[in-house]
Each structure stands twice: as C-alpha cells, then as structure tokens.
Design a protein around this motif. Structure first.
Motif, PDB file in Angstrom:
ATOM      1  N   ASP A  97      47.469  33.733  10.258  1.00 38.73           N
ATOM      2  CA  ASP A  97      47.407  33.636   8.785  1.00 38.73           C
ATOM      3  C   ASP A  97      46.158  34.548   8.218  1.00 38.73           C
ATOM      4  O   ASP A  97      45.511  34.027   7.452  1.00 38.73           O
ATOM      5  N   ASN A  98      46.135  35.418   9.004  1.00 37.51           N
ATOM      6  CA  ASN A  98      45.175  36.577   8.549  1.00 37.51           C
ATOM      7  C   ASN A  98      43.698  36.238   8.651  1.00 37.51           C
ATOM      8  O   ASN A  98      43.056  36.516   7.771  1.00 37.51           O
ATOM      9  N   VAL A  99      43.597  35.697   9.380  1.00 40.71           N
ATOM     10  CA  VAL A  99      41.906  35.058   9.862  1.00 40.71           C
ATOM     11  C   VAL A  99      41.546  35.693  10.794  1.00 40.71           C
ATOM     12  O   VAL A  99      41.870  35.656  12.143  1.00 40.71           O
ATOM     13  N   PHE A 100      40.298  36.392  10.902  1.00 37.55           N
ATOM     14  CA  PHE A 100      39.778  37.106  11.985  1.00 37.55           C
ATOM     15  C   PHE A 100      38.921  36.042  12.889  1.00 37.55           C
ATOM     16  O   PHE A 100      38.273  35.184  12.170  1.00 37.55           O
ATOM     17  N   VAL A 101      39.299  36.238  14.211  1.00 42.71           N
ATOM     18  CA  VAL A 101      38.519  35.181  15.094  1.00 42.71           C
ATOM     19  C   VAL A 101      37.998  35.970  16.084  1.00 42.71           C
ATOM     20  O   VAL A 101      38.669  36.679  16.648  1.00 42.71           O
ATOM     21  N   LYS A 102      36.823  35.278  16.649  1.00 45.24           N
ATOM     22  CA  LYS A 102      36.343  36.138  18.034  1.00 45.24           C
ATOM     23  C   LYS A 102      36.418  34.837  19.248  1.00 45.24           C
ATOM     24  O   LYS A 102      36.044  33.630  18.897  1.00 45.24           O
ATOM     25  N   LEU A 103      37.216  35.229  20.345  1.00 42.51           N
ATOM     26  CA  LEU A 103      37.230  34.370  21.163  1.00 42.51           C
ATOM     27  C   LEU A 103      36.540  34.890  22.379  1.00 42.51           C
ATOM     28  O   LEU A 103      36.415  36.146  22.788  1.00 42.51           O
ATOM     29  N   LYS A 104      35.928  33.905  23.090  1.00 41.41           N
ATOM     30  CA  LYS A 104      34.999  34.416  24.449  1.00 41.41           C
ATOM     31  C   LYS A 104      35.933  33.712  25.556  1.00 41.41           C
ATOM     32  O   LYS A 104      36.201  32.543  25.841  1.00 41.41           O
ATOM     33  N   VAL A 105      36.342  34.539  26.569  1.00 35.47           N
ATOM     34  CA  VAL A 105      37.173  34.261  27.682  1.00 35.47           C
ATOM     35  C   VAL A 105      36.500  34.533  29.128  1.00 35.47           C
ATOM     36  O   VAL A 105      35.943  35.531  29.278  1.00 35.47           O
ATOM     37  N   SER A 106      36.351  33.214  29.695  1.00 37.95           N
ATOM     38  CA  SER A 106      35.586  33.493  31.014  1.00 37.95           C
ATOM     39  C   SER A 106      36.500  33.638  32.051  1.00 37.95           C
ATOM     40  O   SER A 106      37.502  32.622  32.267  1.00 37.95           O
ATOM     41  N   VAL A 107      36.709  34.581  33.040  1.00 36.46           N
ATOM     42  CA  VAL A 107      37.628  34.761  34.127  1.00 36.46           C
ATOM     43  C   VAL A 107      36.773  34.612  35.059  1.00 36.46           C
ATOM     44  O   VAL A 107      35.860  35.379  35.568  1.00 36.46           O
ATOM     45  N   GLN A 108      37.160  33.672  36.048  1.00 33.70           N
ATOM     46  CA  GLN A 108      36.628  33.419  37.437  1.00 33.70           C
ATOM     47  C   GLN A 108      37.530  34.093  38.574  1.00 33.70           C
ATOM     48  O   GLN A 108      38.780  33.621  38.566  1.00 33.70           O
ATOM     49  N   PHE A 109      37.093  34.982  39.190  1.00 34.39           N
ATOM     50  CA  PHE A 109      37.848  35.818  40.218  1.00 34.39           C
ATOM     51  C   PHE A 109      37.254  35.956  41.477  1.00 34.39           C
ATOM     52  O   PHE A 109      35.826  35.827  41.677  1.00 34.39           O
ATOM     53  N   LYS A 110      37.982  36.117  42.645  1.00 36.71           N
ATOM     54  CA  LYS A 110      37.128  36.919  43.747  1.00 36.71           C
ATOM     55  C   LYS A 110      38.102  37.495  44.721  1.00 36.71           C
ATOM     56  O   LYS A 110      39.259  37.797  44.377  1.00 36.71           O
ATOM     57  N   VAL A 111      37.556  38.268  45.743  1.00 34.48           N
ATOM     58  CA  VAL A 111      38.354  39.169  46.400  1.00 34.48           C
ATOM     59  C   VAL A 111      39.101  38.463  47.419  1.00 34.48           C
ATOM     60  O   VAL A 111      38.525  37.632  48.282  1.00 34.48           O
ATOM     61  N   ILE A 112      40.140  38.477  47.938  1.00 32.83           N
ATOM     62  CA  ILE A 112      40.880  38.196  48.850  1.00 32.83           C
ATOM     63  C   ILE A 112      40.338  38.463  50.348  1.00 32.83           C
ATOM     64  O   ILE A 112      40.436  39.714  50.391  1.00 32.83           O
ATOM     65  N   GLN A 113      39.970  37.632  50.938  1.00 33.01           N
ATOM     66  CA  GLN A 113      39.270  37.931  52.386  1.00 33.01           C
ATOM     67  C   GLN A 113      39.924  38.965  53.163  1.00 33.01           C
ATOM     68  O   GLN A 113      39.439  39.905  53.829  1.00 33.01           O
ATOM     69  N   ASP A 114      41.316  39.010  53.400  1.00 32.94           N
ATOM     70  CA  ASP A 114      42.063  39.587  54.158  1.00 32.94           C
ATOM     71  C   ASP A 114      42.818  40.811  53.536  1.00 32.94           C
ATOM     72  O   ASP A 114      43.387  41.928  53.950  1.00 32.94           O
ATOM     73  N   ARG A 115      42.206  41.070  52.255  1.00 29.52           N
ATOM     74  CA  ARG A 115      42.645  42.273  51.267  1.00 29.52           C
ATOM     75  C   ARG A 115      41.530  42.917  50.838  1.00 29.52           C
ATOM     76  O   ARG A 115      41.454  43.646  49.569  1.00 29.52           O
ATOM     77  N   VAL A 116      40.471  43.000  51.813  1.00 30.73           N
ATOM     78  CA  VAL A 116      39.202  43.861  51.216  1.00 30.73           C
ATOM     79  C   VAL A 116      39.511  45.418  51.020  1.00 30.73           C
ATOM     80  O   VAL A 116      38.890  45.988  50.088  1.00 30.73           O
ATOM     81  N   TYR A 117      40.314  45.963  51.796  1.00 32.78           N
ATOM     82  CA  TYR A 117      40.692  47.190  51.798  1.00 32.78           C
ATOM     83  C   TYR A 117      41.301  47.757  50.520  1.00 32.78           C
ATOM     84  O   TYR A 117      40.875  48.693  49.745  1.00 32.78           O
ATOM     85  N   ASP A 118      42.247  46.806  50.086  1.00 38.98           N
ATOM     86  CA  ASP A 118      42.802  47.087  48.877  1.00 38.98           C
ATOM     87  C   ASP A 118      41.925  46.753  47.793  1.00 38.98           C
ATOM     88  O   ASP A 118      41.790  47.666  46.641  1.00 38.98           O
ATOM     89  N   ALA A 119      40.935  45.878  47.519  1.00 44.48           N
ATOM     90  CA  ALA A 119      40.005  45.702  46.740  1.00 44.48           C
ATOM     91  C   ALA A 119      39.026  46.845  46.504  1.00 44.48           C
ATOM     92  O   ALA A 119      38.349  47.252  45.589  1.00 44.48           O
ATOM     93  N   PHE A 120      38.887  47.390  47.934  1.00 46.22           N
ATOM     94  CA  PHE A 120      37.660  48.508  47.645  1.00 46.22           C
ATOM     95  C   PHE A 120      38.260  49.675  47.426  1.00 46.22           C
ATOM     96  O   PHE A 120      37.537  50.480  46.647  1.00 46.22           O
ATOM     97  N   TYR A 121      39.396  50.262  47.763  1.00 44.23           N
ATOM     98  CA  TYR A 121      40.035  51.446  47.845  1.00 44.23           C
ATOM     99  C   TYR A 121      40.741  51.568  46.520  1.00 44.23           C
ATOM    100  O   TYR A 121      41.020  52.655  45.852  1.00 44.23           O
ATOM    101  N   LYS A 122      41.623  50.700  45.931  1.00 45.77           N
ATOM    102  CA  LYS A 122      42.649  50.857  45.093  1.00 45.77           C
ATOM    103  C   LYS A 122      42.051  50.497  43.667  1.00 45.77           C
ATOM    104  O   LYS A 122      42.727  51.163  42.800  1.00 45.77           O
ATOM    105  N   LEU A 123      40.859  49.963  43.426  1.00 45.67           N
ATOM    106  CA  LEU A 123      40.459  49.657  42.198  1.00 45.67           C
ATOM    107  C   LEU A 123      39.014  49.993  42.077  1.00 45.67           C
ATOM    108  O   LEU A 123      38.435  49.481  42.908  1.00 45.67           O
ATOM    109  N   GLU A 124      38.621  51.122  41.352  1.00 43.94           N
ATOM    110  CA  GLU A 124      37.161  51.355  41.511  1.00 43.94           C
ATOM    111  C   GLU A 124      36.365  50.366  40.486  1.00 43.94           C
ATOM    112  O   GLU A 124      35.103  50.136  40.701  1.00 43.94           O
ATOM    113  N   TYR A 125      36.799  50.096  39.111  1.00 48.70           N
ATOM    114  CA  TYR A 125      36.139  49.408  38.257  1.00 48.70           C
ATOM    115  C   TYR A 125      37.049  47.961  38.042  1.00 48.70           C
ATOM    116  O   TYR A 125      37.824  47.962  36.894  1.00 48.70           O
ATOM    117  N   PRO A 126      36.659  47.125  38.929  1.00 49.00           N
ATOM    118  CA  PRO A 126      37.655  45.746  38.652  1.00 49.00           C
ATOM    119  C   PRO A 126      37.300  45.085  37.330  1.00 49.00           C
ATOM    120  O   PRO A 126      38.209  44.565  36.652  1.00 49.00           O
TER     121      PRO A 126
END
Length: 316
Positions: free
Chosen positions: A75-104
């Motif tokens: 209905d054409n109303v501008f609105v601001k939303l605050k989204v809180s994302v909770q995340f963590k690195v999977i312990q046995d996939r530290v290699y992917d988290a470190f080398y595949k994505l520079e700025y998570p």
C-alpha cells in the motif's frame, strides 16, 4: 661461549616461538609456506617457527548481525525493518568459513536485503506487523541455503523492529485514538440509555404505587362515608340529609385546616359564612329534584298526558 650453550639457546628460542595457545570456542588456521596446513582447536599447540604461520582465528561462538532495511509495502508505505540474524561457524567446516568467504557479514546482509525486499512489497502495512514471523522464517530459509555452502549455520532470524514513516505512524495513532473514542462514546451512550430506562421504570413504579395509594385512599373514604350514612340512618336521618351533613362537616374541616397553617396561600372558594348553608340548600334541592324525576320516570303515563306535560307540572 661454547657451542653447546648456543645450541641450547637456539632450541629454547625455537620452542618459545613455536608454542601457542588457542582460546575456547575458537579455531586457528595454520599455513606452511603460505599454503593451508591444519586447523588447531582450543588448547596448547605447536608450530614450526619460520615455517608455519597462524593465518587467522575463526570464532566458533554464536554471533549476531543487525541489519536495518528500508523498503515499501504493497500500500505504498515506506517502512524500516530491523532484522537480527544469529549465526555461527560450523566447527568441522572451519576451512570453508575461512577460505571461501572473506566478508561473511556483508554476504549475510545482502541476502537479508534480497529476501526482505522481495517479501514485504507483497504485504500491506498491517500484514507486515501481523506476519513478521513469516518474513523471519523466509529470511532464515534463504540464508541457510546460501550460507551452509560457506560453512555457516543460521541459528535464528528475528524481526526486532518495524518502524513506518513518521506521518503514517501519526495517522495510525489518530485512527486508533478515534476508534477508542468511538468505543467510549458507545459505552457512554449505553450507560445513559440504561440510566434513562431505569429512571423511567422507577417513575412508572412510583406512579403505579401513587395511583394505588390514591385508589386505596378513595376506597377508604367511600367506605367511611357509607358507614357514616348508616350510622346517621339509624338515628332517623335519611340519606340525603346525611350526605348534606357530611359535605358541610368536610367543608368546615377544610376551612379549619387551611386556617391553622399560617404560611398557607390557599383560598377556598366559596368561603363566605353563608357558603355552607347555601351548599346544603342546593344539595337538598338537587337530591329532592332527583328523587321526583326518578318517581316520574317510574310512573306510567295516564290518558293523553305526555312527558312534556309532566315536566311542566314538575316545573310548576
């Protein structure tokens, strides 16, 4: 300095430079000559000095990223939303988290923007408030599909704030206030109606009781008059004379009652001294006329004498 001492010093220096510790809920990526070598977990660890190098530390604890997004509703109303994302690195996939994505954080922010700006324009403003959990579920599903590839696990997503444009917010507040005033007016009108109905019922009951009291009063008065006439008849006074006597007695009782109250403005007409005798005379005459008229109506006509002749005889 002897060679043995030099060798001992070198060994101590190598050991000192090669020993390192990893904190709890952290993982360290070790590289050898610039190439990935191993991932070290928390505790005491050892690396070869000048050969192995700590490339970086990966945090294994749950992290939170708050993303502020401005978008437009259906209905054409501008609105601001605050989204809180909770995340963590999977312990046995530290290699992917470190080398595949520079700025998570940037990657997560981009996906959140993409999902929110695809979902919110489908809803009107009221539905955005009501279905914010559905938006959060959609964001979480999209992030899980994308970030698992990079070794990240999305724990939860929350819509923590929905802030419409200030003018829209003021309009919503006015609408809400008007609705509450309408409800209050309806309750006040209902309360007023109840009071009016209760008052009318009370007045009706009062009138009913008042009428009943007047009827009882008149019934008692009539009964008293009947008893008075009976008593007077027993002493030789006929009904007409008894009625006249009662009327005169009541007349004087009324005069006495009015005269005893010094603050009364009531004037009883007629109130002359001869009023009682005139009243008695008129009453006796009226009773006598009534009796004669009744006798005339009960007597059959004789000869050619008609009703008009009887009336003339009566008048004579």
């Amino acid at each position: 300095m002897s060679p043995s001492i030099i060798v001992a010093v070198v060994i101590v220096v190598i050991i000192f430079l090669g020993i390192f510790t990893v904190k709890q809920q952290s993982a360290v990526v070790v590289q050898r000559f610039g190439k990935f070598n191993s991932i070290r977990q928390s505790g005491l660890n050892f690396k070869i000095p000048l050969v192995d190098k700590v490339a970086g530390v990966v945090n294994l604890r749950i992290q939170q990223l708050d993303v502020l997004i401005e978008t437009k509703t259906k209905d054409n109303v501008f609105v601001k939303l605050k989204v809180s994302v909770q995340f963590k690195v999977i312990q046995d996939r530290v290699y992917d988290a470190f080398y595949k994505l520079e700025y998570p954080h940037d990657q997560i922010t981009s996906y959140v923007f993409d999902v929110v700006r695809a979902e919110v324009p489908k809803l009107i403003l009221d539905d955005v408030f009501e279905r914010k959990d559905n938006i959060a579920v959609a964001v979480k599903g999209e992030l899980n599909d994308a970030m698992t590839t990079y070794g990240y696990d999305i724990i939860n997503t929350l819509i923590t704030d929905i802030d419409p444009d200030i003018q829209v917010k003021n309009a919503m507040n006015r609408i809400n206030a008007a609705d509450r005033e309408k409800v209050a007016a309806e309750y006040e009108a209902e309360a007023s109606r109840i009071r009016i109905v209760a008052k009318a019922k009370a007045e009706a009951e009062s009138k009913r009781l008042q009428g009943q009291g007047i009827a009882d009063q008149r019934r008692e008065i009539a009964q008293g008059l009947v008893e008075s006439v009976d008593v007077l008849n027993k002493v030789g006074i006929n009904s007409q004379e008894a009625s006249a006597l009662i009327v005169v007695t009541q007349h004087y009782d009324t005069l006495q009652s009015v005269g005893s109250d010094s603050r009364s403005n009531l004037i009883l007409l007629p109130n002359a001294p001869s009023a009682a005798s005139d009243m008695l005379t008129n009453m006796v005459a009226s009773f006598a006329a009534s009796s004669k008229l009744k006798e005339m109506n009960d007597t059959p006509t004789k000869g050619n004498v008609n009703d008009s002749d009887q009336v003339e005889d009566y008048n004579a």
